[in-house]
Design a protein around this motif. Structure first.
Motif, PDB file in Angstrom:
ATOM      1  N   ALA A  44      -2.952  -9.591 -11.901  1.00  0.00           N
ATOM      2  CA  ALA A  44      -3.484 -10.955 -11.995  1.00  0.00           C
ATOM      3  C   ALA A  44      -2.714 -11.906 -11.089  1.00  0.00           C
ATOM      4  O   ALA A  44      -3.309 -12.778 -10.451  1.00  0.00           O
ATOM      5  N   ALA A  45      -1.406 -11.734 -11.013  1.00  0.00           N
ATOM      6  CA  ALA A  45      -0.583 -12.614 -10.171  1.00  0.00           C
ATOM      7  C   ALA A  45      -0.963 -12.485  -8.701  1.00  0.00           C
ATOM      8  O   ALA A  45      -0.849 -13.438  -7.942  1.00  0.00           O
ATOM      9  N   ASP A  46      -1.424 -11.287  -8.316  1.00  0.00           N
ATOM     10  CA  ASP A  46      -1.821 -11.052  -6.933  1.00  0.00           C
ATOM     11  C   ASP A  46      -3.299 -11.335  -6.687  1.00  0.00           C
ATOM     12  O   ASP A  46      -3.791 -11.157  -5.580  1.00  0.00           O
ATOM     13  N   GLY A  47      -4.031 -11.750  -7.732  1.00  0.00           N
ATOM     14  CA  GLY A  47      -5.451 -12.024  -7.597  1.00  0.00           C
ATOM     15  C   GLY A  47      -6.301 -10.781  -7.429  1.00  0.00           C
ATOM     16  O   GLY A  47      -7.447 -10.863  -7.000  1.00  0.00           O
ATOM     17  N   GLU A  48      -5.724  -9.634  -7.763  1.00  0.00           N
ATOM     18  CA  GLU A  48      -6.443  -8.362  -7.605  1.00  0.00           C
ATOM     19  C   GLU A  48      -7.554  -8.216  -8.636  1.00  0.00           C
ATOM     20  O   GLU A  48      -7.409  -8.632  -9.778  1.00  0.00           O
ATOM     21  N   ILE A  73     -15.647  -4.972 -13.961  1.00  0.00           N
ATOM     22  CA  ILE A  73     -14.588  -5.402 -13.044  1.00  0.00           C
ATOM     23  C   ILE A  73     -13.999  -6.697 -13.587  1.00  0.00           C
ATOM     24  O   ILE A  73     -14.719  -7.604 -13.984  1.00  0.00           O
ATOM     25  N   TRP A  74     -12.672  -6.759 -13.602  1.00  0.00           N
ATOM     26  CA  TRP A  74     -11.924  -7.894 -14.145  1.00  0.00           C
ATOM     27  C   TRP A  74     -11.040  -8.505 -13.070  1.00  0.00           C
ATOM     28  O   TRP A  74     -10.667  -7.839 -12.106  1.00  0.00           O
ATOM     29  N   GLN A  75     -10.719  -9.777 -13.249  1.00  0.00           N
ATOM     30  CA  GLN A  75      -9.802 -10.460 -12.340  1.00  0.00           C
ATOM     31  C   GLN A  75      -8.947 -11.405 -13.162  1.00  0.00           C
ATOM     32  O   GLN A  75      -9.418 -12.046 -14.098  1.00  0.00           O
ATOM     33  N   GLY A  76      -7.680 -11.499 -12.776  1.00  0.00           N
ATOM     34  CA  GLY A  76      -6.752 -12.387 -13.470  1.00  0.00           C
ATOM     35  C   GLY A  76      -7.080 -13.844 -13.215  1.00  0.00           C
ATOM     36  O   GLY A  76      -7.675 -14.204 -12.211  1.00  0.00           O
ATOM     37  N   LEU A  77      -6.695 -14.685 -14.172  1.00  0.00           N
ATOM     38  CA  LEU A  77      -6.921 -16.125 -14.046  1.00  0.00           C
ATOM     39  C   LEU A  77      -5.655 -16.836 -13.638  1.00  0.00           C
ATOM     40  O   LEU A  77      -4.579 -16.417 -13.877  1.00  0.00           O
TER      41      LEU A  77
END
Length: 115
Positions: A53-57, A111-115
């Motif tokens: 999430a920190a990398d926006g992956e 598919i998920w992505q960090g906020l």
């Protein structure tokens, strides 16, 4: 059961979830799947997800497995993990993609992505 405890009191205590694992608004089954996932597995999953999430992956459960997260004791615990991530504002679902496992079965994965 203590003789002074009523059946209703007993059931209330039995079914009460720890506030740290409760997911208000979600089904009882999903909440219990999350509550009964080992703390070690949840912590390991959270470490991996927070790094992504920190990398926006963008990621899927398959990505988490490739990064070393073992399968949980019950398959329902994957869904409970992602529900908890969404509930706590850590990640959100951003779409669907094809499975990349070598099982030969074609299926969609979230598919998920960090906020």
């Amino acid at each position: 059961m203590n003789p002074q405890t009523t059946k209703a009191d007993f059931l209330d205590q039995l079914l009460k979830l720890d506030p740290n694992t409760a997911l208000p608004g979600y089904t009882d089954g999903l909440q219990s799947a999350f509550a009964y996932t080992t703390e070690q597995w949840r912590d390991q999953a959270l470490d991996i997800v927070c790094s992504l999430a920190a990398d926006g992956e963008r990621f899927t459960a398959e990505v988490l497995r490739r990064l070393g997260l073992p399968a949980p004791e019950k398959p329902q615990q994957w869904g409970a993990l992602f529900a908890a991530l969404q509930h706590h504002g850590i990640a959100e679902a951003v779409g669907w993609g094809p499975s990349t496992t070598a099982s030969g079965q074609e299926r969609g994965v979230r598919i998920w992505q960090g906020l």
